[in-house]
Design a protein around this motif. Structure first.
Motif, PDB file in Angstrom:
ATOM      1  N   GLU A   1     -13.608 -55.469  63.006  1.00 47.00           N
ATOM      2  CA  GLU A   1     -13.387 -54.027  63.102  1.00 47.00           C
ATOM      3  C   GLU A   1     -13.233 -53.412  61.716  1.00 47.00           C
ATOM      4  OE1 GLU A   1     -12.765 -51.847  66.310  1.00 47.00           O
ATOM      5  OE2 GLU A   1     -14.385 -53.302  66.402  1.00 47.00           O
ATOM      6  N   ALA A   2     -12.459 -54.055  60.860  1.00 51.02           N
ATOM      7  CA  ALA A   2     -12.262 -53.525  59.517  1.00 51.02           C
ATOM      8  C   ALA A   2     -13.563 -53.492  58.730  1.00 51.02           C
ATOM      9  CB  ALA A   2     -11.215 -54.352  58.772  1.00 51.02           C
ATOM     10  N   ALA A   3     -14.416 -54.500  58.916  1.00 50.38           N
ATOM     11  CA  ALA A   3     -15.710 -54.511  58.219  1.00 50.38           C
ATOM     12  C   ALA A   3     -16.538 -53.296  58.595  1.00 50.38           C
ATOM     13  CB  ALA A   3     -16.464 -55.795  58.547  1.00 50.38           C
ATOM     14  N   GLU A   4     -16.542 -52.950  59.880  1.00 48.63           N
ATOM     15  CA  GLU A   4     -17.288 -51.757  60.300  1.00 48.63           C
ATOM     16  C   GLU A   4     -16.665 -50.496  59.728  1.00 48.63           C
ATOM     17  OE1 GLU A   4     -18.818 -49.458  64.339  1.00 48.63           O
ATOM     18  OE2 GLU A   4     -18.070 -51.520  64.481  1.00 48.63           O
ATOM     19  N   ALA A   5     -15.336 -50.433  59.748  1.00 48.57           N
ATOM     20  CA  ALA A   5     -14.647 -49.238  59.269  1.00 48.57           C
ATOM     21  C   ALA A   5     -14.921 -48.966  57.794  1.00 48.57           C
ATOM     22  CB  ALA A   5     -13.148 -49.367  59.499  1.00 48.57           C
TER      23      ALA A   5
ATOM     24  N   ILE B   1      -9.665 -58.233  55.545  1.00 49.32           N
ATOM     25  CA  ILE B   1     -10.091 -56.963  54.953  1.00 49.32           C
ATOM     26  C   ILE B   1      -8.932 -55.975  54.993  1.00 49.32           C
ATOM     27  CG2 ILE B   1     -11.694 -55.014  55.151  1.00 49.32           C
ATOM     28  CD1 ILE B   1     -13.639 -56.987  56.559  1.00 49.32           C
ATOM     29  N   ASP B   2      -8.561 -55.452  53.838  1.00 46.23           N
ATOM     30  CA  ASP B   2      -7.546 -54.403  53.743  1.00 46.23           C
ATOM     31  C   ASP B   2      -8.276 -53.074  53.557  1.00 46.23           C
ATOM     32  OD1 ASP B   2      -5.421 -52.686  53.181  1.00 46.23           O
ATOM     33  OD2 ASP B   2      -4.333 -54.180  52.014  1.00 46.23           O
ATOM     34  N   ALA B   3      -8.109 -52.177  54.522  1.00 45.43           N
ATOM     35  CA  ALA B   3      -8.873 -50.936  54.534  1.00 45.43           C
ATOM     36  C   ALA B   3      -8.304 -49.846  53.636  1.00 45.43           C
ATOM     37  CB  ALA B   3      -8.983 -50.405  55.968  1.00 45.43           C
ATOM     38  N   HIS B   4      -7.163 -50.108  52.986  1.00 43.64           N
ATOM     39  CA  HIS B   4      -6.576 -49.040  52.164  1.00 43.64           C
ATOM     40  C   HIS B   4      -5.678 -49.656  51.101  1.00 43.64           C
ATOM     41  CE1 HIS B   4      -4.811 -44.694  52.164  1.00 43.64           C
ATOM     42  NE2 HIS B   4      -4.544 -45.287  51.007  1.00 43.64           N
ATOM     43  N   VAL B   5      -6.198 -49.741  49.875  1.00 42.81           N
ATOM     44  CA  VAL B   5      -5.397 -50.216  48.741  1.00 42.81           C
ATOM     45  C   VAL B   5      -5.601 -49.281  47.554  1.00 42.81           C
ATOM     46  CG1 VAL B   5      -5.679 -52.625  49.474  1.00 42.81           C
ATOM     47  CG2 VAL B   5      -7.176 -51.702  47.691  1.00 42.81           C
ATOM     48  N   HIS B   6      -4.745 -49.501  46.527  1.00 38.98           N
ATOM     49  CA  HIS B   6      -4.862 -48.770  45.254  1.00 38.98           C
ATOM     50  C   HIS B   6      -4.681 -49.783  44.132  1.00 38.98           C
ATOM     51  CE1 HIS B   6      -4.781 -44.818  47.212  1.00 38.98           C
ATOM     52  NE2 HIS B   6      -3.846 -45.319  48.004  1.00 38.98           N
TER      53      HIS B   6
ATOM     54  N   GLY C   1     -16.271 -59.929  57.475  1.00 37.18           N
ATOM     55  CA  GLY C   1     -15.482 -59.966  58.694  1.00 37.18           C
ATOM     56  C   GLY C   1     -16.041 -60.809  59.809  1.00 37.18           C
ATOM     57  N   VAL C   2     -17.083 -61.579  59.551  1.00 43.97           N
ATOM     58  CA  VAL C   2     -17.693 -62.427  60.579  1.00 43.97           C
ATOM     59  C   VAL C   2     -18.088 -63.773  59.967  1.00 43.97           C
ATOM     60  CG1 VAL C   2     -18.566 -60.589  62.078  1.00 43.97           C
ATOM     61  CG2 VAL C   2     -19.960 -61.365  60.151  1.00 43.97           C
TER      62      VAL C   2
ATOM     63  N   ARG D   1      -9.082 -59.528  65.100  1.00 51.65           N
ATOM     64  CA  ARG D   1     -10.334 -58.748  65.169  1.00 51.65           C
ATOM     65  C   ARG D   1     -10.250 -57.494  64.299  1.00 51.65           C
ATOM     66  NH1 ARG D   1      -9.748 -59.802  70.940  1.00 51.65           N
ATOM     67  NH2 ARG D   1     -11.095 -61.547  71.540  1.00 51.65           N
ATOM     68  N   CYS D   2      -9.114 -56.796  64.368  1.00 54.20           N
ATOM     69  CA  CYS D   2      -9.036 -55.548  63.600  1.00 54.20           C
ATOM     70  C   CYS D   2      -8.969 -55.828  62.100  1.00 54.20           C
ATOM     71  CB  CYS D   2      -7.867 -54.685  64.073  1.00 54.20           C
ATOM     72  SG  CYS D   2      -6.244 -55.114  63.447  1.00 54.20           S
ATOM     73  N   ALA D   3      -8.531 -57.031  61.719  1.00 55.55           N
ATOM     74  CA  ALA D   3      -8.460 -57.398  60.308  1.00 55.55           C
ATOM     75  C   ALA D   3      -9.771 -57.954  59.770  1.00 55.55           C
ATOM     76  CB  ALA D   3      -7.357 -58.439  60.113  1.00 55.55           C
ATOM     77  N   THR D   4     -10.739 -58.163  60.653  1.00 53.38           N
ATOM     78  CA  THR D   4     -12.010 -58.772  60.243  1.00 53.38           C
ATOM     79  C   THR D   4     -13.200 -57.919  60.708  1.00 53.38           C
ATOM     80  OG1 THR D   4     -11.900 -60.226  62.210  1.00 53.38           O
ATOM     81  CG2 THR D   4     -11.076 -61.109  60.125  1.00 53.38           C
TER      82      THR D   4
END
Length: 391
Positions: free
Chosen positions: A341-345, A62-67, A353-354, A336-339
């Motif tokens: 955690e990022a899904a929650e964010a 999961i990438d939390a910030h793209v354009h 992410g799971v 974890r932060c790429a899956t």
């Protein structure tokens, strides 16, 4: 007629939290039906793909910030600002397809033009693109950072109307340019575009309507006001001051106390492409801040800002993960932060992410261990999106 049941097997499975040996993921109708670590045989009618004893299965990244509407060249601003509707939409299509091939199955798009990512989401089949968490044009002041995307709004009435419009159109998140930025002529990253009362108004209305809120925030006072206003994620978190870069530990502590997510801007294409001059001047100090934020225990997710410049093309995400590891984050925490955690964010907890029953069947298969070497995220053997193999 029975739908096809897929049985994906590998010597190791990272489920978004933990690592298990000799796992099997059962997929049907685009959903994960079961995850098995007992060594049980696949169901008789399942189509089996075994990635071998050295193979790894993990959730799609999961990438939390793209354009997606930005083309990732030195002329990205000119392209997104002045090209016609169809040309920009075609850029978004290509960006989405490229991103998916790197194992990124969900993106949060934090700044398009004319709500084109919503059009992309309708027109492009889910199996040909990542899941898109869309913001539409970011809120900005008159003539402010990225005003050319069409999100200008000043004053309480206009801000409330803008948030409500995004909710009505089907956006998932409201992106706010709380400070100025480096990509807009005449804008200054140290300038605060909205005061604390405006930021709180936006956050409260977005939350009332079921949307999350993300703030572009570079300057220290802006970060303080965004934290106080209750934003869900803070983008960049770069602690810029007139003298350079200066970490405020009290703000980091408050972010940790609140559980606010920090979307760190990481991921640069290796090579000779230089970063923007305004970034290059403070790069060493910025990386020092990032390393300290990582070490603090704050909730971090990777956001590449892919598309905005030539050193951040679409597909740069694997470099973001290796960079987090280089800056001190343990490999399991990077995963974890790429899956999970990022899904929650990004507002997709439980679905993305799971690897667990009921989650979307977005799955990445690797040929070697990302726990031993995070660069294994480039050793891709297969990518599944909504249960369909797309690579």
């Amino acid at each position: 007629m029975r739908s096809e049941l897929l049985a994906l097997r590998a010597g190791h499975v990272f489920d978004g939290v933990n690592v298990g040996p000799s796992g099997m993921v059962l997929v049907e109708d685009g959903v994960i039906r079961d995850v098995d670590f007992t060594g049980a045989a696949p169901p008789e009618h399942a189509a089996v793909t075994d990635f071998g004893p050295d193979g790894w299965l993990l959730p799609g990244l999961i990438d939390a910030h793209v354009h997606l509407c930005w083309d990732g060249t030195k002329d990205a601003v000119e392209h997104v600002a002045s090209h016609d509707h169809e040309a920009v939409l075609e850029t978004a299509r290509a960006s989405a397809a490229t991103t998916l091939t790197t194992g990124v199955t969900t993106v949060r798009d934090l700044g398009d033009r004319d709500y084109l990512t919503l059009a992309l989401r309708e027109q492009m089949p889910p199996t040909e693109r990542p899941d898109i968490v869309a913001a539409g044009p970011p809120l900005t002041t008159r003539g402010g950072h990225c005003h050319f995307l069409g999100g200008e709004a000043d004053g309480a009435d206009a801000l409330l109307a803008a948030v409500r419009n995004r909710a009505a159109r089907g956006c998932d998140v409201v992106k706010v340019m709380a400070s100025g930025g480096m990509m807009t002529p005449g804008s200054n990253s140290l300038h605060q575009q909205y005061d604390r009362s405006d930021l709180r108004l936006i956050a409260d209305e977005a939350h009332r309507l079921g949307l999350t809120v993300a703030a572009h925030a570079h300057a220290v006072p802006t970060i303080a006001d965004v934290v106080d206003a209750g934003f869900d994620t803070i983008e960049h978190f770069s602690f810029l001051t007139a003298e350079g870069v200066g970490l405020r530990q009290d703000l980091v502590d408050e972010v940790i106390r609140r559980g606010t997510f920090i979307s760190l801007t990481v991921g640069i294409l290796p090579g000779d492409t230089p970063p923007a001059p305004a970034v290059a001047a403070h790069l060493a100090a910025l990386w020092d801040v990032v390393a300290k934020v990582i070490a603090s225990g704050a909730r971090i997710v990777p956001g590449t800002d892919a598309g905005i410049t030539a050193d951040k093309p679409h597909g740069v995400y694997p470099h973001a993960l290796t960079q987090l590891a280089e800056l001190g984050m343990p490999n399991r925490d990077v995963l974890r932060c790429a899956t999970t955690e990022a899904a929650e964010a990004v507002g997709r907890a439980g679905r993305k992410g799971v690897l667990r029953p009921g989650a979307d069947a977005d799955v990445l298969a690797l040929g070697s261990s990302p726990v031993d070497d995070i660069s294994a995220v480039t050793d891709i053997r297969a990518v599944y999106r909504a249960g369909h193999r797309v690579r």
